[in-house]
Design an enzyme around this catalytic site. Structure first.
Site, short mmCIF file in Angstrom:
data_model
loop_
_atom_site.label_atom_id
_atom_site.label_comp_id
_atom_site.label_asym_id
_atom_site.label_seq_id
_atom_site.Cartn_x
_atom_site.Cartn_y
_atom_site.Cartn_z
CG ASP A 215 -33.67 63.22 -4.69
OD1 ASP A 215 -34.02 64.41 -4.55
OD2 ASP A 215 -32.67 62.89 -5.32
CG ASP B 34 -29.02 65.95 -2.37
OD1 ASP B 34 -28.31 66.24 -3.35
OD2 ASP B 34 -30.25 65.81 -2.42
CG ASN B 35 -30.02 69.94 -3.12
OD1 ASN B 35 -29.35 70.50 -3.99
ND2 ASN B 35 -30.85 68.96 -3.41
CD GLU C 131 -25.74 67.52 -4.83
OE1 GLU C 131 -26.00 67.66 -6.03
OE2 GLU C 131 -26.56 67.75 -3.94
CE LYS D 2 -31.87 61.33 -9.17
NZ LYS D 2 -31.90 62.75 -9.47
CE1 TYR D 3 -35.76 59.15 -9.72
CE2 TYR D 3 -34.38 59.28 -11.66
CZ TYR D 3 -35.06 59.89 -10.64
OH TYR D 3 -35.02 61.25 -10.51
#
Length: 199
Positions: free
Chosen positions: A1, A37-38, A66, A177-178
């Site tokens: 993702d 994210d990351n 995050e 998420k899915y």
């Protein structure tokens, strides 16, 4: 993702500007908070530049880091300009752990640049202590998060005490998420009133 653009390409400058322009587009649409994210997996110089570029145009824009990385790296991201940071609160369950962690976050120099966000859970993390589904545990963790940090959060479904894990892991069995989840927000046993009172 996670998609990582080629920050080392010959035309990296154009990439940086294009990514900045995407963020500025959303700022113009009224978006003021960006969860990144990351961010520790991308060049730190990029984040420092991007955050400055955006906040020079609109100082009210916030960037949430995050990143569950080494504490030194998380603090480095805060120094680069991230407005808030994820923390290890989610896994601090014992009194001594909480006291030590809060002592670290509220001491100098961290208190001058690191703005912690205490999440009771996240889309990626269903901590073991919530997997029993006991309402007192959900309530106590949220009360700790809300009173020990100026900023706290919870993942959708927390209000309904959702707690089905992937067996043996700190992960939701049916993560959003899915899939798209439709919830009955008035389901019996919910803690919405408690959360509203706490807020």
């Amino acid at each position: 993702d996670v998609v990582t653009p080629d920050f080392g390409s010959e035309d990296a400058g154009a990439l940086w500007h294009a990514l900045r322009d995407v963020v500025l587009f959303w700022v113009e649409q009224g978006v003021k908070i960006f969860r990144v994210d990351n961010p520790h997996t991308k060049p730190l110089a990029f984040w420092e530049w991007l955050i400055r570029e955006v906040q020079d145009r609109d100082a009210d824009v916030l960037f949430l880091s995050e990143a569950f990385a080494r504490p030194k790296l998380m603090k480095g991201l805060a120094k680069l300009g991230f407005s808030q940071s994820y923390t290890y609160f989610t896994w601090r369950t014992q009194r001594a752990e909480l006291e030590q962690y809060l002592g670290e976050l509220t001491s100098y120099p961290e208190r001058d640049f690191f703005r912690p966000n205490f999440f009771a859970n996240t889309p990626d993390i269903l901590p073991f202590h919530l997997q029993s589904g006991e309402s007192w545990m959900f309530k106590s963790r949220l009360a700790l998060a809300a009173t020990l940090s100026s900023s706290y959060g919870m993942y959708s479904g927390f209000e309904l005490l959702e707690h089905a894990p992937v067996p043996g892991r700190e992960e939701y069995l049916n993560s959003e998420k899915y899939e798209i989840k439709v919830r009955d927000w008035d389901k019996p046993g919910n803690i919405k009133l408690y959360i509203a009172t706490l807020n």
